[in-house]
Write an enzyme that holds these catalytic residues in place. Sequence first.
Site, mmCIF file in Angstrom:
data_model
loop_
_atom_site.group_PDB
_atom_site.id
_atom_site.type_symbol
_atom_site.label_atom_id
_atom_site.label_comp_id
_atom_site.label_asym_id
_atom_site.label_seq_id
_atom_site.Cartn_x
_atom_site.Cartn_y
_atom_site.Cartn_z
ATOM 1 N N SER A 215 0.807 -1.219 0.000
ATOM 2 C CA SER A 215 0.000 0.000 0.000
ATOM 3 C C SER A 215 0.839 1.268 0.000
ATOM 4 O O SER A 215 0.551 2.221 -0.721
ATOM 5 C CB SER A 215 -0.956 0.011 1.196
ATOM 6 N N SER B 84 -3.424 -8.072 -5.882
ATOM 7 C CA SER B 84 -3.033 -6.964 -5.014
ATOM 8 C C SER B 84 -4.196 -5.990 -4.840
ATOM 9 O O SER B 84 -4.400 -5.442 -3.761
ATOM 10 C CB SER B 84 -1.797 -6.248 -5.561
ATOM 11 N N ASN C 79 -6.473 -7.660 -2.233
ATOM 12 C CA ASN C 79 -5.990 -7.968 -0.892
ATOM 13 C C ASN C 79 -4.972 -7.015 -0.275
ATOM 14 O O ASN C 79 -4.823 -6.995 0.937
ATOM 15 C CB ASN C 79 -5.372 -9.362 -0.879
ATOM 16 N N TYR C 80 -4.243 -6.306 -1.074
ATOM 17 C CA TYR C 80 -3.121 -5.557 -0.514
ATOM 18 C C TYR C 80 -3.193 -4.043 -0.615
ATOM 19 O O TYR C 80 -2.523 -3.348 0.139
ATOM 20 C CB TYR C 80 -1.814 -6.020 -1.161
ATOM 21 N N LEU C 81 -3.903 -3.550 -1.580
ATOM 22 C CA LEU C 81 -3.924 -2.101 -1.746
ATOM 23 C C LEU C 81 -5.101 -1.524 -0.995
ATOM 24 O O LEU C 81 -6.253 -1.878 -1.250
ATOM 25 C CB LEU C 81 -4.030 -1.761 -3.236
#
Length: 889
Positions: free
Chosen positions: A644, A844, A847-849
């Site tokens: 992020s 991403s 789940n990640y950003l």
Amino acid sequence: MSTDSAMLSDDNRPATSSPNGHANGKNGTSATEQLSDEEEIPLSQVTRTPYSSAQPPRQKRKRAVYYESSSEDDTPLASSPLKPSSDAVTKPGAINATTVPASLVNGKGKGKAVKEEYTECETPDDAPSKAKVNANGRSKRPARKKAKHDDDDDDDEAVSDSGDSTPPTKKKRAVPRKRKAKEQSEPEPESEDDAPVKKPSIQRATKKVKKEDGGGATSEVDASKPKKRGTKKEKEGKEKGKGKNKKEEEEEEVFRWWEVGGGDGSVKWKTLEHNGVIFPPPYEPLPLDVKMKYDGKEVDLPPASEEVASFYAAMIETDHAQDATFNKNFFDDWKKVLKANPPLNGTNIVSFELCDFSPMFQHFETEKAKKKSLPAAEKKELKKARDDMEAKYTTCLLDGRKEKVGNFRVEPPGLFRGRGEHPKKGALKFRVRPEDITLNIGKDAPIPVPNMPGKWKAIQHDNTVTWLANWTENINNSHKYVFLAAGSSLKGQSDMLKFEKARELKNHVDRIRQNYNTDLRSKVMADRQRATAMYFIDKLALRAGNEKGEDEADTVGCCSLRCEHLTLESPNTIVFDFLGKDSIRYYNQVPVDPQVFKNIRIFKENKEDEDALFDRVNTSSLNKHLTSEMKGLTAKVFRTYNASITFQKLLDEKEEELKNATLQEKLNAYNHANRLVAILCNHQRAAPKTHDQSMEKMRYKYRSLKYERMKMRHALFALDDSYKSDDKYADDESEIDDDWITTHEESMRGKDMEKAEKKFEKDNEKLIEDGKEPHGQSVLDSKIKAIKDEYKRLAKERGTKKAKSNKTAEKLEEAIEKLGQRIKAFKLQMVDRDAGKEVALGTSKINYLDPRITAAWCKTHDVPIEKLFSKTLVTKFPWALEADAYWKF
DNA sequence: TTTGAAACTTAGAAGCGATGAT
DNA sequence: ATCATCGCTTCTAAGTTTCAAA
């Protein structure tokens, strides 16, 4: 073979535990010595272990031996003392559900490892050990031979091994883990008043919302709505809604949980009602005329055996069917089923090679085609019927609010599609029946009735967990759960918490980095290894890397890296090459901090390729340490944080530049940042099957553009020789040669003629329609002739560096300039596409950003969120979309 | 301690339907 | 209108993390 001691003997040095005490010798001194930073690096010592991607050598792994060997399915069950009685463990439900008795297929009960301890006898000076050896000569636990404590003591005096500074545990003692509670109707959380559940106001942060075509969503506010947030919108909505027909009154309650606070804590709900799960339809035997063949002859299979055969038959055209392990596992399991359900015509199936499943496959193909060719209306009807049937399962009532359920369909039986070199791929996955399933539901809720005969295995009322149903799967004996959908409040809350935790790391990361940088030089081996591992996790976004068992694919993460996975290249580059989650290859050449380089060299010293690189670190000790640095910090938080923060930074860098950009340019910039994050996290996908083809097309187009440019240059030269000396118009068409030009011109000529003919016909049709006289053949002929002449001329032009054009020099200059831009842009696009062919952006994004980064960015740049978030993402992140334009991660 | 069950997140592939090119 | 492509959704495998039992 049951646990053969034979295997044991073959390579049984305590493997892994770097026998000659790497580092430990006596943990004390020697460790200290070895850790001195000053030592030289005999380059020759640097191990290089090139192995090609997909198949890490792992002979040693078989030492497993300490575990029950899984290949012994055929040995009589009860016999081996080492083997847990399968009967005892077999889930009753799995049996004959699908008509396939579980006991037949599932040789062993729980794949539980029966393990022996290995009493180490070498390196006596070593720490007291009981290193458990395992796999690849690695033990289920890393082969560390010491226990951290040992180090401490011995390892250089001083240096209080941080190891144990008790982490600031929260004495909170949350509600007792359900584990026990699960037995059954749990005793209800003992009044636990102290249970951190403060959700008083929560009850009503609900709004009624009407769907409007206009996209604006809100409308009247539920009377009990607590906060005043978003009032403006509501008003607007209301007005609009007024005019609007009430019919769509399907107002959904939107629970604005993110405005209420609370939510943390271990009680997840007060009341919960749901309808259980949907079981797949029972097996329907194939038509009598569809039969597989064995040794050329048709086989009359009873349904139970036929079903399993059909699982395989449906896959014969896939890669799976080309895989030896897959085929073997399938065949072994199928034979067990066949034994109990033999062919009715007495065929004795013993050889996989003699099986011909293609008649079944063909049948499936035609069925598929039939379905596909159904009239649209009928298809729609079928879908409607299905949806209606499933409707009640798709939602549940959580604390009185309607929430979407995620995977309410029970997984159908089939063949296990393990990834990579999973030793069990191809094995038969049983049909799940009600007897296998435990429901978790509110105390006062009615117990749903299964949609197939049978009774639930158990009913429990545990409100500290979020699942609605679960069962144990027979391949790996792991649990499968039915959870709420990603867009539900429960998932949303924990998702938001996840990102908040990652943001919290911002405030600690400097200190943490400083600490591990210091520890890179620690004299305590365990600490130094841990620091080095943290460096990788932080810098490279590696996963934690738990130990894995024998009966799983051999993949690793940070803590489970083996020496063979890293190669050192002076002066300070490390080459990583290993298979990570899902057997995706991680290959990276990275320059690292010199101390890290040095450390790795030391860690690898005196170890075999298959020994653990970090023999003193495991995920548990690592996370324990991380938590002591920041509450709630674990390895995976770094991945979220780095993904992020990187994304935010990349977008910020382009902020100015995008001020006046087109929408497309903005999207490109966003996707570019997204891609870099995906690369950081090593999110891959199989390149699209058509990739090469479409690249080829692009290359052709690229050359065509170059050709055009060349022609214009030449035209310029023809007008004025002096252009030839201008660098701007120098030859820049290296990718096209004479042959290509010839072919290209011929192909263009063909196309032009075709075009002319088509146009001719069309024109005539039109003329006739209009009641006019159509053109005669001669019109076409002369056109064709003109084209032919033109290309003749071009052919003559070839190689002369002269070209004809009716443009002026100025116009040509301009056109060349423009074309040059286009070529450049196109080239970029090509490179981009090629570079991205194996990068998956979705993972991403999902789940990640932090979605608020995207929401804010969209506001700043005036981009509709729908351009970047699919419908599911929009519903997944309702809590984030309200972030204002200035929001920063 | 160590082990592994339990619960939840993260992951790529497969399936499917919308969309654009022909 | 048909077909191919592509992106989204669904599916379920494979991770991480926590904690209790051995």
